[in-house]
Design a protein around this motif. Structure first.
Motif, PDB file in Angstrom:
ATOM      1  N   GLU A   1       0.853  -1.180   0.000  1.00  0.00           N
ATOM      2  CA  GLU A   1       0.000   0.000   0.000  1.00  0.00           C
ATOM      3  C   GLU A   1       0.895   1.237   0.000  1.00  0.00           C
ATOM      4  O   GLU A   1       1.933   1.263   0.655  1.00  0.00           O
ATOM      5  CB  GLU A   1      -0.900  -0.013   1.229  1.00  0.00           C
ATOM      6  N   SER A   2       0.479   2.250  -0.748  1.00  0.00           N
ATOM      7  CA  SER A   2       1.294   3.458  -0.861  1.00  0.00           C
ATOM      8  C   SER A   2       0.413   4.633  -1.255  1.00  0.00           C
ATOM      9  O   SER A   2      -0.797   4.474  -1.478  1.00  0.00           O
ATOM     10  CB  SER A   2       2.377   3.254  -1.919  1.00  0.00           C
ATOM     11  N   ALA A   3       1.025   5.783  -1.391  1.00  0.00           N
ATOM     12  CA  ALA A   3       0.300   6.960  -1.871  1.00  0.00           C
ATOM     13  C   ALA A   3      -0.260   6.692  -3.268  1.00  0.00           C
ATOM     14  O   ALA A   3      -1.348   7.162  -3.617  1.00  0.00           O
ATOM     15  CB  ALA A   3       1.224   8.174  -1.882  1.00  0.00           C
ATOM     16  N   THR A   4       0.446   5.925  -4.072  1.00  0.00           N
ATOM     17  CA  THR A   4       0.003   5.609  -5.430  1.00  0.00           C
ATOM     18  C   THR A   4      -1.207   4.681  -5.402  1.00  0.00           C
ATOM     19  O   THR A   4      -2.178   4.916  -6.129  1.00  0.00           O
ATOM     20  CB  THR A   4       1.158   4.988  -6.239  1.00  0.00           C
ATOM     21  N   THR A   5      -1.187   3.645  -4.579  1.00  0.00           N
ATOM     22  CA  THR A   5      -2.339   2.735  -4.517  1.00  0.00           C
ATOM     23  C   THR A   5      -3.568   3.453  -3.968  1.00  0.00           C
ATOM     24  O   THR A   5      -4.691   3.112  -4.328  1.00  0.00           O
ATOM     25  CB  THR A   5      -2.042   1.479  -3.670  1.00  0.00           C
ATOM     26  N   ASP A   6      -3.373   4.448  -3.105  1.00  0.00           N
ATOM     27  CA  ASP A   6      -4.497   5.213  -2.565  1.00  0.00           C
ATOM     28  C   ASP A   6      -5.244   5.970  -3.656  1.00  0.00           C
ATOM     29  O   ASP A   6      -6.448   6.209  -3.540  1.00  0.00           O
ATOM     30  CB  ASP A   6      -4.023   6.207  -1.498  1.00  0.00           C
ATOM     31  N   LEU A   7      -4.569   6.336  -4.733  1.00  0.00           N
ATOM     32  CA  LEU A   7      -5.183   7.082  -5.835  1.00  0.00           C
ATOM     33  C   LEU A   7      -5.764   6.179  -6.919  1.00  0.00           C
ATOM     34  O   LEU A   7      -6.483   6.642  -7.800  1.00  0.00           O
ATOM     35  CB  LEU A   7      -4.144   8.012  -6.473  1.00  0.00           C
ATOM     36  N   ALA A   8      -5.459   4.900  -6.881  1.00  0.00           N
ATOM     37  CA  ALA A   8      -5.803   3.986  -7.976  1.00  0.00           C
ATOM     38  C   ALA A   8      -7.274   3.609  -8.009  1.00  0.00           C
ATOM     39  O   ALA A   8      -7.934   3.509  -6.974  1.00  0.00           O
ATOM     40  CB  ALA A   8      -4.969   2.715  -7.853  1.00  0.00           C
ATOM     41  N   ASP A   9      -7.766   3.383  -9.231  1.00  0.00           N
ATOM     42  CA  ASP A   9      -9.100   2.827  -9.423  1.00  0.00           C
ATOM     43  C   ASP A   9      -9.057   1.308  -9.270  1.00  0.00           C
ATOM     44  O   ASP A   9     -10.008   0.693  -8.806  1.00  0.00           O
ATOM     45  CB  ASP A   9      -9.621   3.180 -10.825  1.00  0.00           C
ATOM     46  N   VAL A  10      -7.943   0.712  -9.699  1.00  0.00           N
ATOM     47  CA  VAL A  10      -7.730  -0.731  -9.606  1.00  0.00           C
ATOM     48  C   VAL A  10      -6.311  -0.969  -9.116  1.00  0.00           C
ATOM     49  O   VAL A  10      -5.373  -0.356  -9.609  1.00  0.00           O
ATOM     50  CB  VAL A  10      -7.908  -1.408 -10.990  1.00  0.00           C
ATOM     51  N   VAL A  11      -6.167  -1.887  -8.138  1.00  0.00           N
ATOM     52  CA  VAL A  11      -4.837  -2.278  -7.667  1.00  0.00           C
ATOM     53  C   VAL A  11      -4.686  -3.769  -7.916  1.00  0.00           C
ATOM     54  O   VAL A  11      -5.503  -4.574  -7.463  1.00  0.00           O
ATOM     55  CB  VAL A  11      -4.644  -1.974  -6.160  1.00  0.00           C
ATOM     56  N   LEU A  12      -3.654  -4.135  -8.647  1.00  0.00           N
ATOM     57  CA  LEU A  12      -3.319  -5.533  -8.891  1.00  0.00           C
ATOM     58  C   LEU A  12      -2.211  -5.909  -7.913  1.00  0.00           C
ATOM     59  O   LEU A  12      -1.136  -5.311  -7.923  1.00  0.00           O
ATOM     60  CB  LEU A  12      -2.849  -5.728 -10.331  1.00  0.00           C
ATOM     61  N   ALA A  13      -2.493  -6.881  -7.053  1.00  0.00           N
ATOM     62  CA  ALA A  13      -1.519  -7.290  -6.036  1.00  0.00           C
ATOM     63  C   ALA A  13      -0.409  -8.100  -6.673  1.00  0.00           C
ATOM     64  O   ALA A  13      -0.643  -9.160  -7.232  1.00  0.00           O
ATOM     65  CB  ALA A  13      -2.219  -8.112  -4.954  1.00  0.00           C
ATOM     66  N   SER A  14       0.802  -7.586  -6.595  1.00  0.00           N
ATOM     67  CA  SER A  14       1.941  -8.307  -7.149  1.00  0.00           C
ATOM     68  C   SER A  14       2.838  -8.801  -6.031  1.00  0.00           C
ATOM     69  O   SER A  14       2.831  -8.265  -4.930  1.00  0.00           O
ATOM     70  CB  SER A  14       2.731  -7.404  -8.096  1.00  0.00           C
ATOM     71  N   SER A  15       3.590  -9.814  -6.331  1.00  0.00           N
ATOM     72  CA  SER A  15       4.548 -10.343  -5.369  1.00  0.00           C
ATOM     73  C   SER A  15       5.642  -9.311  -5.121  1.00  0.00           C
ATOM     74  O   SER A  15       6.037  -8.580  -6.018  1.00  0.00           O
ATOM     75  CB  SER A  15       5.199 -11.615  -5.920  1.00  0.00           C
ATOM     76  N   SER A  16       6.153  -9.286  -3.905  1.00  0.00           N
ATOM     77  CA  SER A  16       7.276  -8.403  -3.598  1.00  0.00           C
ATOM     78  C   SER A  16       8.568  -9.090  -4.032  1.00  0.00           C
ATOM     79  O   SER A  16       8.576 -10.255  -4.417  1.00  0.00           O
ATOM     80  CB  SER A  16       7.326  -8.115  -2.095  1.00  0.00           C
ATOM     81  N   TYR A  17       9.676  -8.375  -3.938  1.00  0.00           N
ATOM     82  CA  TYR A  17      10.972  -8.946  -4.326  1.00  0.00           C
ATOM     83  C   TYR A  17      11.278 -10.209  -3.524  1.00  0.00           C
ATOM     84  O   TYR A  17      11.983 -11.093  -3.998  1.00  0.00           O
ATOM     85  CB  TYR A  17      12.094  -7.922  -4.136  1.00  0.00           C
ATOM     86  N   ALA A  18      10.747 -10.327  -2.322  1.00  0.00           N
ATOM     87  CA  ALA A  18      11.023 -11.493  -1.475  1.00  0.00           C
ATOM     88  C   ALA A  18      10.135 -12.686  -1.808  1.00  0.00           C
ATOM     89  O   ALA A  18      10.298 -13.757  -1.243  1.00  0.00           O
ATOM     90  CB  ALA A  18      10.845 -11.127  -0.007  1.00  0.00           C
ATOM     91  N   GLU A  19       9.188 -12.496  -2.739  1.00  0.00           N
ATOM     92  CA  GLU A  19       8.237 -13.549  -3.067  1.00  0.00           C
ATOM     93  C   GLU A  19       8.346 -14.056  -4.502  1.00  0.00           C
ATOM     94  O   GLU A  19       7.496 -14.809  -4.953  1.00  0.00           O
ATOM     95  CB  GLU A  19       6.804 -13.025  -2.861  1.00  0.00           C
ATOM     96  N   LYS A  20       9.379 -13.631  -5.232  1.00  0.00           N
ATOM     97  CA  LYS A  20       9.438 -14.029  -6.634  1.00  0.00           C
ATOM     98  C   LYS A  20      10.862 -14.269  -7.111  1.00  0.00           C
ATOM     99  O   LYS A  20      11.823 -13.809  -6.506  1.00  0.00           O
ATOM    100  CB  LYS A  20       8.768 -12.976  -7.509  1.00  0.00           C
ATOM    101  N   ASN A  21      10.957 -14.993  -8.196  1.00  0.00           N
ATOM    102  CA  ASN A  21      12.220 -15.163  -8.911  1.00  0.00           C
ATOM    103  C   ASN A  21      12.418 -13.962  -9.816  1.00  0.00           C
ATOM    104  O   ASN A  21      11.454 -13.401 -10.326  1.00  0.00           O
ATOM    105  CB  ASN A  21      12.179 -16.428  -9.777  1.00  0.00           C
TER     106      ASN A  21
END
Length: 181
Positions: A72-92
């Protein structure tokens, strides 16, 4: 070594062609286009661009704003749609540093979409035998997908033919086309 560029993977982005094409728009031109009403929709990929006040003001003028983010961030607060992506610790993946060294990252945390593997051990073994103090061995898995998979799904829905089944296939394709990889 303090550097002016604070983004961890800008060298890698440039190597794969994520730069304005001749006659295209750079970051400031995009913000100006939004303010002037020429750009009505935007898709932000894993960056908190609204942390800059002048950018946040511009983003508020969009008719549609989709954000692809792990937190969550200032950018997600403004979004109409947020697509949850894996963080650097959760992906190759890889990160290319300013010296053009490509460094591999591997998941330390499992998600519903991605399992961890380390040096050939299957995930079920690592996670099944986690020590009591290993937080990665217990707790709920989150519903997040790696960035490459979200982008591939969206591209396919828009008519592109992305046929990747793993991050290794994405990397292999990049390695064939970009010498530094």
């Amino acid at each position: 070594m303090i550097r002016a560029d604070k983004t961890p993977n800008s060298t890698g982005a440039k190597a794969v062609g994520v730069v304005p094409v001749e006659g295209g728009m750079g970051f400031q031109e995009i913000i100006r286009g939004i303010k002037e009403g020429k750009i009505k929709a935007l898709y932000a990929l894993e960056d908190d661009v609204a942390a800059m006040p002048d950018v946040a003001d511009a983003l508020g003028k969009l008719e549609f704003f989709a954000v692809h983010a792990a937190n969550e961030s200032a950018t997600t607060d403004l979004a109409d749609v947020v697509l949850a992506s894996s963080s650097y610790a959760e992906k190759n993946g890889t990160v290319t540093n300013f010296q053009e060294r490509v460094q591999r990252i591997r998941p330390a945390v499992t998600t519903l979409e991605q399992d961890r593997t380390l040096d050939g051990f299957e995930t079920s073994r690592w996670d099944k035998f986690a020590a009591p103090n290993d937080s990665w061995g217990k707790g709920p898995r989150r519903d997040a997908r790696p960035s490459w998979k979200i982008v591939a799904i969206l591209a396919t829905l828009m008519g592109a033919k992305f046929k990747y089944n793993s991050s290794e296939e994405v990397f292999g394709d990049i390695a064939q086309k970009v010498d530094s990889f």
